[in-house]
Design a protein around this motif. Structure first.
Motif, short mmCIF file in Angstrom:
data_model
loop_
_atom_site.label_atom_id
_atom_site.label_comp_id
_atom_site.label_asym_id
_atom_site.label_seq_id
_atom_site.Cartn_x
_atom_site.Cartn_y
_atom_site.Cartn_z
N LEU A 60 -6.89 113.33 -72.98
CA LEU A 60 -6.69 113.96 -74.51
C LEU A 60 -7.13 112.95 -75.63
CD1 LEU A 60 -5.49 116.22 -76.11
CD2 LEU A 60 -3.21 114.97 -76.14
N ALA A 61 -8.15 113.33 -76.21
CA ALA A 61 -8.53 112.56 -77.33
C ALA A 61 -8.82 113.31 -78.46
CB ALA A 61 -10.18 112.10 -76.83
N ARG A 62 -8.41 112.49 -79.63
CA ARG A 62 -8.60 113.14 -80.65
C ARG A 62 -10.10 113.65 -81.23
NH1 ARG A 62 -8.67 112.28 -86.60
NH2 ARG A 62 -9.53 109.95 -86.24
N THR A 63 -10.65 112.80 -81.04
CA THR A 63 -12.27 113.11 -81.60
C THR A 63 -13.43 112.44 -80.46
OG1 THR A 63 -12.64 110.80 -82.61
CG2 THR A 63 -11.47 112.54 -83.86
N PRO A 64 -14.42 112.89 -80.45
CA PRO A 64 -15.32 112.36 -79.57
C PRO A 64 -15.44 110.89 -79.40
CG PRO A 64 -16.43 114.32 -80.42
CD PRO A 64 -15.08 114.05 -81.10
N THR A 65 -15.20 110.25 -80.62
CA THR A 65 -15.24 108.82 -80.92
C THR A 65 -14.13 108.01 -80.00
OG1 THR A 65 -16.26 108.80 -83.02
CG2 THR A 65 -14.86 106.93 -82.47
N ASP A 66 -12.89 108.94 -80.13
CA ASP A 66 -11.91 108.36 -79.18
C ASP A 66 -11.98 108.70 -77.67
OD1 ASP A 66 -9.49 107.79 -81.21
OD2 ASP A 66 -10.23 109.83 -81.78
N LEU A 67 -12.83 109.38 -77.39
CA LEU A 67 -13.08 109.93 -75.93
C LEU A 67 -13.88 108.85 -75.33
CD1 LEU A 67 -13.08 111.83 -73.39
CD2 LEU A 67 -15.16 112.97 -74.32
N ARG A 68 -14.99 108.33 -76.27
CA ARG A 68 -15.68 107.11 -75.74
C ARG A 68 -14.96 105.84 -75.57
NH1 ARG A 68 -21.11 107.29 -76.29
NH2 ARG A 68 -21.28 105.10 -77.53
N ARG A 69 -13.85 105.55 -76.21
CA ARG A 69 -13.14 104.54 -75.88
C ARG A 69 -12.58 104.67 -74.38
NH1 ARG A 69 -8.37 103.76 -77.84
NH2 ARG A 69 -8.43 101.62 -78.12
N ILE A 70 -12.18 105.78 -73.85
CA ILE A 70 -11.75 105.66 -72.66
C ILE A 70 -12.94 105.83 -71.65
CG2 ILE A 70 -10.50 107.53 -71.11
CD1 ILE A 70 -9.25 108.71 -73.45
N VAL A 71 -14.28 106.12 -71.95
CA VAL A 71 -15.18 105.92 -71.05
C VAL A 71 -15.23 104.43 -70.70
CG1 VAL A 71 -17.75 105.80 -70.96
CG2 VAL A 71 -16.67 107.61 -72.01
N SER A 72 -15.03 103.28 -71.55
CA SER A 72 -14.95 102.00 -71.22
C SER A 72 -13.84 101.63 -70.22
CB SER A 72 -14.87 101.11 -72.45
OG SER A 72 -15.84 101.51 -73.34
N LEU A 73 -12.91 102.32 -70.09
CA LEU A 73 -11.83 102.29 -69.19
C LEU A 73 -11.76 102.84 -67.96
CD1 LEU A 73 -9.13 102.06 -72.08
CD2 LEU A 73 -10.44 100.10 -71.14
N ARG A 74 -12.96 103.68 -67.55
CA ARG A 74 -13.01 104.65 -66.50
C ARG A 74 -12.57 104.11 -65.23
NH1 ARG A 74 -19.26 105.52 -64.91
NH2 ARG A 74 -18.41 105.92 -62.99
N ASP A 75 -12.68 102.87 -65.01
CA ASP A 75 -12.36 102.19 -63.67
C ASP A 75 -10.93 102.24 -63.55
OD1 ASP A 75 -14.93 102.12 -62.96
OD2 ASP A 75 -14.98 99.85 -63.42
N LEU A 76 -10.15 102.60 -64.28
CA LEU A 76 -8.61 102.27 -64.49
C LEU A 76 -8.12 103.70 -64.42
CD1 LEU A 76 -7.89 99.96 -67.47
CD2 LEU A 76 -8.31 99.38 -65.05
N LEU A 77 -8.94 104.76 -64.19
CA LEU A 77 -8.48 106.14 -64.03
C LEU A 77 -8.32 106.35 -62.62
CD1 LEU A 77 -8.92 106.39 -66.99
CD2 LEU A 77 -9.74 108.35 -66.74
N PRO A 78 -7.43 107.25 -62.08
CA PRO A 78 -7.43 107.37 -60.15
C PRO A 78 -8.61 108.57 -60.33
CG PRO A 78 -5.60 108.40 -61.51
CD PRO A 78 -6.35 107.78 -62.56
N ALA A 79 -8.73 108.78 -58.84
CA ALA A 79 -9.42 109.84 -57.96
C ALA A 79 -8.65 110.99 -57.92
CB ALA A 79 -10.00 109.38 -57.06
N VAL A 80 -9.33 112.03 -58.19
CA VAL A 80 -8.60 113.51 -58.10
C VAL A 80 -9.62 114.57 -58.07
CG1 VAL A 80 -6.45 112.62 -59.30
CG2 VAL A 80 -8.54 113.68 -60.83
N LYS A 81 -9.05 115.80 -57.69
CA LYS A 81 -10.10 116.92 -57.70
C LYS A 81 -9.93 117.81 -58.75
CE LYS A 81 -10.01 117.51 -52.59
NZ LYS A 81 -9.73 118.53 -51.57
N ARG A 82 -9.29 117.44 -59.52
CA ARG A 82 -9.13 118.23 -60.92
C ARG A 82 -9.37 117.44 -62.25
NH1 ARG A 82 -5.11 123.05 -59.46
NH2 ARG A 82 -6.18 124.09 -57.89
N VAL A 83 -10.00 117.39 -63.15
CA VAL A 83 -10.19 116.70 -64.38
C VAL A 83 -10.12 117.43 -65.30
CG1 VAL A 83 -11.24 114.90 -65.36
CG2 VAL A 83 -11.05 114.67 -63.04
N VAL A 84 -9.45 117.35 -66.53
CA VAL A 84 -9.44 117.99 -67.74
C VAL A 84 -9.88 117.13 -68.81
CG1 VAL A 84 -8.19 119.71 -69.20
CG2 VAL A 84 -7.94 119.80 -66.95
N VAL A 85 -10.86 117.40 -69.81
CA VAL A 85 -10.84 116.66 -71.17
C VAL A 85 -10.76 117.53 -72.19
CG1 VAL A 85 -12.65 115.33 -72.34
CG2 VAL A 85 -12.62 115.20 -69.91
#
Length: 629
Positions: A60-85
Motif C-alpha cells: 500500500l503506497a500513497r503515491t508512485p514515489t512511495d512505491l519506489r521506496r519499497i522497490v529498494s527493499l524488495r529482498d525483505l518481502l516474502p515469496a507468495v502466490k498472490r501480490v496486490v499493489v
C-alpha cells in the motif's frame, strides 16, 4: 474494490505500507475478510509481521514515489502466490500501471492480472502467480511499468543500505543490498553503502557513509538549529548529507506554462510543511520531507510558492528536502526572507541564490525561465545520480563517465558552418564530438571555420544529388558517441541545450528527447514570435534540429530514411510505431530562423508563423536562457 477471488476470506496477508497515515483503516477496507498483519516500510528489518507463512502480500503506497521506496527493499518481502499493489494517488499524467516483469523470470508465471481504478486518482494491481514468487519482483515490475524506463537500473555504484529507513537514499533500485552481508560467493553485496551514523557496516571491504535519518535530525531531538551535530560542524556539511530527490519520479513533467491560479504559501502546519492557498491546504508533505509526484501534480495550477523559512516543520533535513524536491520539479519558488543558517550547507548557495532572485514570475516567460534554472540546479545537485556520484567520489570509487554525444551537422550552406560550430563549442557540461556532413559543398569552402573549432570533428562529403537522409546516415556511420543529436546550421542554441536534453532523458526515460519549435526569428520583417506548445510532456514530435537519441535506438530503427525531406518526421513515426516514446522538454534554449533568402528544409510563408504566434516582439528577442545569443 479487488475483484472477487483474488484474496478470499481468511487469507493470511502481510502488508507493507509507505506514506499512508491511516494505513490500518485503508487495509481493512481493501481486504475486509482477510487476516492482515502490516508494517511500515521503514520497519521491515527482521520480518516484523505477526503472521507466519503468509498466502498473499499487499503493498500500500500513497503515491508512485512511495512505491519506489519499497522497490529498494524488495529482498525483505516474502515469496507468495498472490501480490496486490495499491497506490492511493497518482499524478494526472500517470497511465494505468502494468506488470513489466523481467524476461528471465520464466514463462506463465503470472496467471491473472486485474488492474482497476482505486478512488479518484489511484490504481490497484492484483496478481495471481503460478508459483511462489518473491513479492518484491512483482512490486518492482509494477513500479517499472509506470516510469517509462525500459530498465530499472542506475549507472551508479552498486548500493548498500544499512537499514530499511534509509530507502530514500536509493529509491526505485531493485539491486540494493539491505544489511550489507557478503554474498555467498564471497563477493561484496555492494560497492558503496549508506548507514546510520553510529552503526557499523558488516563488510569492511565496502566504504560506508554515515547518514542520519530524518527522525534523528528532527527539532524534537536536535532542540535547535545548533543542536544538530553535523550542522554545528558547518565545514563538514555538504548537500550529500541530504537524501536525494528521486528524479525518475519527481521532475518537471506536467509543468504548466500558463497556470490558472495565483501564488500560494509554503509554510508550516501541525509540525510539518505544507502548501496553503486562500486558507485551504492543498498539500501536506510527509514528516520526512519527501516530495512525491502526486504532491507536485496538485501544485501545477499555481503560479508559484512563497517560501516561509520559519521553523514550523519537522527539522532542517526535512525542510531542505521539501525545497530540493519542489525545485527539482520546477515549481517556481520565491524566498520571502533570508535563508536560515542550516539551509546553505544542505541546499548549496547557488540554489538559494535562485530562490532569492526569481525575477518577475507574474510574467509567464520570466516564470518559466526561473523554473528552468531551479530544476537544472536541483536535479544536477540533488538527484539520485548526483548524490551517489558525490558519495562515490568522496569514497574514492570510480564514477561512470557522462556518455559522449555526437553532433551531426549536415549542410548545403558553407557560410553558416562557422556560426553553427561556434554554438556547439559553447555547450556546457557535455562531452561532444562533431560529424560535419557537407552536402554538395567542397571541404575547402569550410576550411577556415573547421580550423578554429576546438573539439573533435570529422568531415563527410556527399554529392548534392544525394537525398538528405542518405548524407545523414553517412554522417551517423562516422560517429562514436553513445548519444546522437541533430543540429541545424542556421538556428540559435543556448549553451545548456545539450545538457538539458541529457537531463530530460535521465528523468523521463524516453527513447528520444527534444524541444518544440516555440521561438522563431522572422528575419525579413525583424520580428520574434513564440508559438503555443506544451513542454515537459510525452509527445509525438519535437523540433527536428533538437532531438537526442541513443545510437542503439537509431540503429534498431534502421537509421534515417534515405529521402530528400521529412527525415525527422519519418524517424519519429517509426519510433512510435515500434513502441518507443518521445519526450518534449522546455524550448527556451532554442530559436529557429526563417528567411526568404535562404533554403529551409521546412518551408512555410511568413504568414504561417504570424498566424500561429502566441506572442510577438519587434526585433531579435530570445529567452534569457539563450545567453550569448
Amino acid at each position: 474494490m479487488i475483484p472477487g477471488g483474488i484474496v478470499g476470506a481468511g487469507t493470511k496477508v502481510v502488508a507493507v505500507v509507505s506514506g499512508v497515515h491511516d494505513a490500518g483503516d485503508v487495509l481493512a477496507e481493501l481486504l475486509p475478510k482477510a487476516a492482515i498483519s502490516w508494517a511500515d516500510a521503514d520497519d521491515l528489518a527482521d520480518s516484523p509481521w505477526t503472521i507466519r507463512a503468509p498466502e498473499a502480500v499487499i503493498v500500500l503506497a500513497r503515491t508512485p514515489t512511495d512505491l519506489r521506496r519499497i522497490v529498494s527493499l524488495r529482498d525483505l518481502l516474502p515469496a507468495v502466490k498472490r501480490v496486490v499493489v495499491a497506490i492511493t494517488a497518482t499524478p494526472s499524467w500517470y497511465d494505468a500501471p502494468h506488470v513489466a516483469l523481467a524476461r528471465g523470470v520464466g514463462q506463465r508465471l503470472v496467471r491473472e492480472v486485474h488492474i482497476t481504478r482505486y478512488g479518484t486518482s489511484g490504481w490497484l494491481v492484483a496478481t495471481r502467480l503460478g508459483k511462489e514468487t518473491p513479492a518484491g519482483d512483482i512490486v518492482t515490475a509494477v513500479a517499472a511499468g509506470g516510469t517509462g524506463f525500459h530498465l530499472a537500473a542506475y549507472p551508479l555504484p552498486a548500493a548498500g543500505l544499512g537499514e530499511p529507513g534509509l530507502a530514500d537514499w536509493r529509491p526505485g533500485d531493485p539491486d540494493v543490498a539491505v544489511g550489507g552481508r557478503p554474498e555467498p560467493s564471497g563477493i561484496p553485496s555492494s560497492d558503496l553503502a549508506v548507514r546510520a551514523p553510529e552503526a557499523a557496516w558488516p563488510d569492511d571491504r565496502v566504504p560506508a557513509a554515515g547518514r542520519a535519518s530524518w527522525r534523528d535530525t528532527a527539532w524534537t531531538k536536535a532542540g535547535a538549529p545548533d543542536g544538530y551535530p553535523v550542522l554545528r560542524a558547518a565545514s563538514a556539511v555538504t548537500p550529500d548529507h541530504l537524501p536525494p530527490v528521486d528524479e525518475r519520479s519527481v521532475n518537471p513533467r506536467g509543468f504548466l506554462r500558463e497556470p490558472p491560479q495565483d501564488i500560494a504559501d509554503l509554510t508550516g502546519h501541525a509540525g510539518v510543511w505544507g502548501v496553503t492557498s486562500e486558507g485551504r491546504e492543498l498539500v501536506r508533505f510527509h514528516e520526512s520531507g519527501l516530495v512525491a509526484d502526486a504532491d507536485v501534480d496538485r501544485l501545477r495550477p499555481l503560479r508559484g510558492l512563497r517560501l516561509n523559512w520559519r521553523p514550523a516543520h519537522t527539522g532542517p533535513v526535512a525542510a531542505a528536502r521539501v525545497v530540493a524536491g519542489l525545485a527539482a520539479a520546477g515549481v517556481p519558488l520565491v524566498s520571502t526572507g533570508p535563508a536560515p543558517i542550516w539551509a546553505e550547507p544542505l541546499l548549496g548557495g547557488e540554489l538559494l541564490s535562485h530562490l532569492a532572485t526569481p525575477g518577475d514570475i507574474a510574467d509567464d516567460l520570466r516564470r518559466e525561465e526561473h523554473s528552468v534554472r531551479l530544476r537544472r540546479h536541483a536535479l544536477r545537485a540533488h538527484g539520485t545520480t548526483a548524490r551517489w556520484h558525490a558519495l562515490a567520489a568522496a569514497a574514492g570509487k570510480p564514477i561512470p563517465p557522462d556518455p559522449p554525444i555526437s553532433v551531426v551537422l549536415c549542410t548545403r550552406r558553407p557560410d553558416f558552418v562557422g556560426f553553427a560550430l561556434g554554438q556547439i563549442a559553447a555547450q556546457r557540461g557535455v562531452d561532444v564530438e562533431v560529424v560535419l556532413g557537407l552536402h554538395g559543398v567542397p571541404e575547402e569552402a569550410v576550411a577556415g571555420a573547421v580550423a578554429d573549432f576546438p573539439l573533435p570533428l570529422t568531415i563527410v562529403t556527399a554529392d548534392a544529388a544525394k537525398p538528405f537522409g542518405e548524407i545523414l546516415n553517412r554522417a551517423v556511420d562516422r560517429t562514436s558517441g553513445a548519444y546522437l543529436t541533430k543540429w541545424d546550421d542556421d538556428d540559435w542554441y543556448g549553451p545548456d541545450h545539450l545538457a538539458d536534453l541529457v537531463l530530460a532523458r535521465r528523468y523521463s526515460g524516453a527513447d528520444l528527447v527534444g524541444v518544440a519549435s516555440e521561438f522563431f526569428y522572422l528575419e525579413q520583417i525583424d520580428v520574434t514570435i513564440r508559438r503555443r506548445w506544451s513542454s515537459e510532456v510525452m509527445a509525438d514530435h519535437v523540433a527536428g534540429g533538437t532531438f537526442l537519441i541513443s545510437r542503439e535506438t537509431l540503429r534498431a530503427l534502421g537509421g534515417f530514411r534515405p529521402v530528400p525531406r521529412s527525415v525527422d518526421i519519418e524517424l519519429f513515426s517509426a519510433l512510435l510505431r515500434a513502441g518507443g516514446c518521445i519526450y518534449r522538454t522546455h524550448g527556451l534554449g532554442f530559436m529557429a530562423r526563417r528567411s526568404a533568402r535562404r533554403r529551409h528544409t521546412w518551408q512555410e510563408p511568413i504568414g504561417y508563423f504570424l498566424h500561429r504566434a502566441k506572442e510577438q516582439w519587434r526585433g531579435f528577442r530570445p529567452s534569457e536562457l539563450m545567453e550569448q545569443a
